[in-house]
Design a protein around this motif. Sequence first.
Motif, short mmCIF file in Angstrom:
data_model
loop_
_atom_site.label_atom_id
_atom_site.label_comp_id
_atom_site.label_asym_id
_atom_site.label_seq_id
_atom_site.Cartn_x
_atom_site.Cartn_y
_atom_site.Cartn_z
N VAL A 1 38.79 46.73 39.35
CA VAL A 1 39.31 46.15 38.12
C VAL A 1 40.29 47.12 37.46
CG1 VAL A 1 37.42 47.04 36.66
CG2 VAL A 1 38.64 44.95 35.99
N LYS A 2 41.35 46.55 36.90
CA LYS A 2 42.38 47.38 36.28
C LYS A 2 42.11 47.52 34.78
CE LYS A 2 45.96 45.87 39.55
NZ LYS A 2 47.23 45.13 39.70
N SER B 1 44.18 47.99 32.49
CA SER B 1 45.18 47.23 31.72
C SER B 1 44.74 45.78 31.53
CB SER B 1 46.54 47.28 32.42
OG SER B 1 46.46 46.73 33.73
N GLU B 2 44.05 45.22 32.52
CA GLU B 2 43.61 43.83 32.41
C GLU B 2 42.41 43.71 31.48
OE1 GLU B 2 43.28 42.33 36.46
OE2 GLU B 2 45.46 42.06 36.53
N ASN C 1 43.82 43.90 28.06
CA ASN C 1 44.42 42.61 27.72
C ASN C 1 43.35 41.60 27.32
OD1 ASN C 1 46.61 40.67 27.50
ND2 ASN C 1 45.85 39.79 29.42
N LEU C 2 42.22 41.60 28.03
CA LEU C 2 41.10 40.72 27.68
C LEU C 2 40.64 41.00 26.26
CD1 LEU C 2 38.82 38.71 28.78
CD2 LEU C 2 37.48 40.77 29.21
N LEU D 1 37.75 37.32 32.36
CA LEU D 1 38.85 37.43 33.30
C LEU D 1 38.64 36.41 34.42
CD1 LEU D 1 39.46 41.27 33.82
CD2 LEU D 1 40.69 39.68 32.32
N THR E 1 41.00 34.14 37.86
CA THR E 1 42.25 33.87 38.57
C THR E 1 42.35 32.37 38.84
OG1 THR E 1 41.18 34.28 40.72
CG2 THR E 1 42.35 36.11 39.71
N GLU F 1 43.90 35.39 32.41
CA GLU F 1 44.29 35.53 33.81
C GLU F 1 44.35 37.00 34.24
OE1 GLU F 1 47.38 33.57 37.04
OE2 GLU F 1 47.75 33.32 34.90
N ALA F 2 43.81 37.27 35.42
CA ALA F 2 43.80 38.61 36.00
C ALA F 2 44.28 38.54 37.45
CB ALA F 2 42.40 39.20 35.93
N SER F 3 44.32 39.69 38.10
CA SER F 3 44.81 39.74 39.48
C SER F 3 43.68 39.58 40.49
CB SER F 3 45.55 41.05 39.72
OG SER F 3 44.73 42.15 39.40
N ASN G 1 40.80 42.29 41.73
CA ASN G 1 39.51 42.50 41.08
C ASN G 1 38.41 41.78 41.85
OD1 ASN G 1 37.49 43.15 39.22
ND2 ASN G 1 38.14 41.61 37.73
#
Length: 234
Positions: free
Chosen positions: A116-117, A119-120, A123-124, A137, A139, A208-210, A213
């Motif tokens: 998990v990043k 930055s994400e 953002n959450l 989070l 996708t 939304e995340a990448s 994760n």
Amino acid sequence: MSTDKHFLIVPASGMGSRMNAKQPKQHLKLKNGLSVLDQTLKTLLNIEQIKGCVVAITENDTAFKNSVFANHDKLLATAIGGKERLHSVISALNALRPFTKNNDWVLVHDAARPCVKASEIENLIKQLKDHPTGGLLATKVVDTIKKSHGNIVESTLDRSTLWQAQTPQMYRFFVLSKALENAVQNNLTITDEASSIEYLGLESILVEASKSNLKITTAEDLTLANFYLEQNEN
């Protein structure tokens, strides 16, 4: 400016039987030398907004006491994990209770999601800061999804409305506590925190995340996690 604090719960008492490993997957070593759990904690505990953490472990866990994070300043307590995920989270919430107010935020993150990043997660936190309940989070689903009966296709689902849930899942302390207690009392099938919130008829926001994760479930996932972690460092 909001004074609501953010706390972290990491359920880490699963056995990870699908890994076919000699130890639980959260204690498997990654290429960078850290265990899966330690890599997860390294990322999340470095996030400034997170003020404290509870890790839920099995009663006979001997590995976590040797973790570099076992004496971390933000580790408020360890809790004994339960039979199912929700029991582990409830146990951790009880351990967290002396440190929190009702409106404070709790981020629940899978120990087996080490990629998990930060930055994400930040953002959450930003996206949900004024929300009365919380969210998670996730996708968007890009593959064509089939509903089946056994191995026979029954129908094709509209993927434009489908999301794949990830963690962290972040909710107000009192809301999450109430939702999980309701799930236990009514013997509901809960696969994540968001599903317990749904049963109360409350709103969850998808952030939304990448796809990096990922949750480590198989040996193949461990290889992929090492790849993503190497990419994140470069």
